[in-house]
Design an enzyme around this catalytic site. Structure first.
Site, PDB file in Angstrom:
ATOM      1  N   TYR A  24     -51.668  36.051  60.788  1.00  0.00           N
ATOM      2  CA  TYR A  24     -51.829  35.944  62.243  1.00  0.00           C
ATOM      3  C   TYR A  24     -52.543  34.667  62.689  1.00  0.00           C
ATOM      4  CZ  TYR A  24     -50.403  40.817  62.008  1.00  0.00           C
ATOM      5  OH  TYR A  24     -49.689  41.975  61.765  1.00  0.00           O
ATOM      6  N   HIS A  99     -44.706  38.803  69.756  1.00  0.00           N
ATOM      7  CA  HIS A  99     -45.424  39.009  68.488  1.00  0.00           C
ATOM      8  C   HIS A  99     -45.807  37.663  67.898  1.00  0.00           C
ATOM      9  CE1 HIS A  99     -44.196  43.255  68.237  1.00  0.00           C
ATOM     10  NE2 HIS A  99     -43.028  42.834  68.681  1.00  0.00           N
TER      11      HIS A  99
HETATM   12  C1  DQA Z   1     -47.799  42.115  65.625  1.00  0.00           C
HETATM   13  C2  DQA Z   1     -46.832  42.607  64.547  1.00  0.00           C
HETATM   14  C3  DQA Z   1     -47.008  44.105  64.313  1.00  0.00           C
HETATM   15  O1  DQA Z   1     -46.115  44.529  63.284  1.00  0.00           O
HETATM   16  C4  DQA Z   1     -48.401  44.430  63.885  1.00  0.00           C
HETATM   17  O2  DQA Z   1     -48.571  45.827  63.788  1.00  0.00           O
HETATM   18  C5  DQA Z   1     -49.434  43.819  64.780  1.00  0.00           C
HETATM   19  C6  DQA Z   1     -49.226  42.475  65.298  1.00  0.00           C
HETATM   20  C7  DQA Z   1     -47.714  40.594  65.805  1.00  0.00           C
HETATM   21  O3  DQA Z   1     -48.190  40.101  66.829  1.00  0.00           O
HETATM   22  O4  DQA Z   1     -47.214  39.900  64.915  1.00  0.00           O
HETATM   23  O5  DQA Z   1     -50.498  44.396  64.991  1.00  0.00           O
HETATM   24  O6  DQA Z   1     -47.431  42.711  66.874  1.00  0.00           O
END
Ligand code: DQA
Length: 149
Positions: A24, A99
């Site tokens: 992330y 995402h």
């Molecule tokens: C997310 C992707 C999701 O699979 C995960 O559960 C998240 C973050 C993303 O921003 O990449 O918490 O939404």
């Protein structure tokens, strides 16, 4: 006064910065909020995060009643929540699913989205820039110009 753009964030996104940075990145949610506000320019932004499904649903309703568009990172709830899909189907503003990572390229359970069927479009896989792109897309849809700075 222009209707605000809502940017809503689901569970665990308050831990960005230290949460699995290899996936992330190292930006915090506050950094991302700043970037969204910058891109939105004159359009006011309501930016929130919650770890609670019901609260997120209440905010989706609020966005539908008061906002011009919604950028939503549902985080884990996106893979599990019929209630989130129902909430999104109850509102009529544009919804951009957003995402940081690209869930389609990750574990199989992340390849299910209960949000996508109700989304106008999806931006994923660009790290924090996904949010900037999603805000730009939302502003285009509602006919206001993103800030160039
Ligand atoms: C997310 C992707 C999701 O699979 C995960 O559960 C998240 C973050 C993303 O921003 O990449 O918490 O939404």
């Amino acid at each position: 006064m222009a209707r605000p753009l809502y940017v809503l964030n689901g569970p665990n996104l308050n831990r960005l910065g230290t949460r699995e940075p290899e996936i992330y990145g190292s930006d915090t949610l506050a950094d991302i909020e700043q970037a969204c506000v910058r891109v939105a320019g004159a359009r006011p932004v309501v930016f929130r995060q919650t770890n609670h499904e019901g609260e997120l649903i209440d905010w989706i309703h609020e966005a539908g009643d008061r906002g011009c568009a919604l950028v939503l990172n549902p985080a884990g709830f996106g893979h599990t929540s019929v209630a989130l899909l129902d909430a999104l189907r109850s509102i009529s503003i544009p919804v951009i699913e957003c995402h940081l990572s690209n869930p389609a390229a990750r574990e199989e359970f992340r390849q299910v989205s209960f949000v996508s069927p109700a989304a106008t479009g999806v931006v994923s896989g660009f790290g924090p820039a996904s949010y900037e792109m999603a805000v730009e897309a939302a502003l285009r849809l509602v006919g206001s110009a993103p800030s160039k700075s």
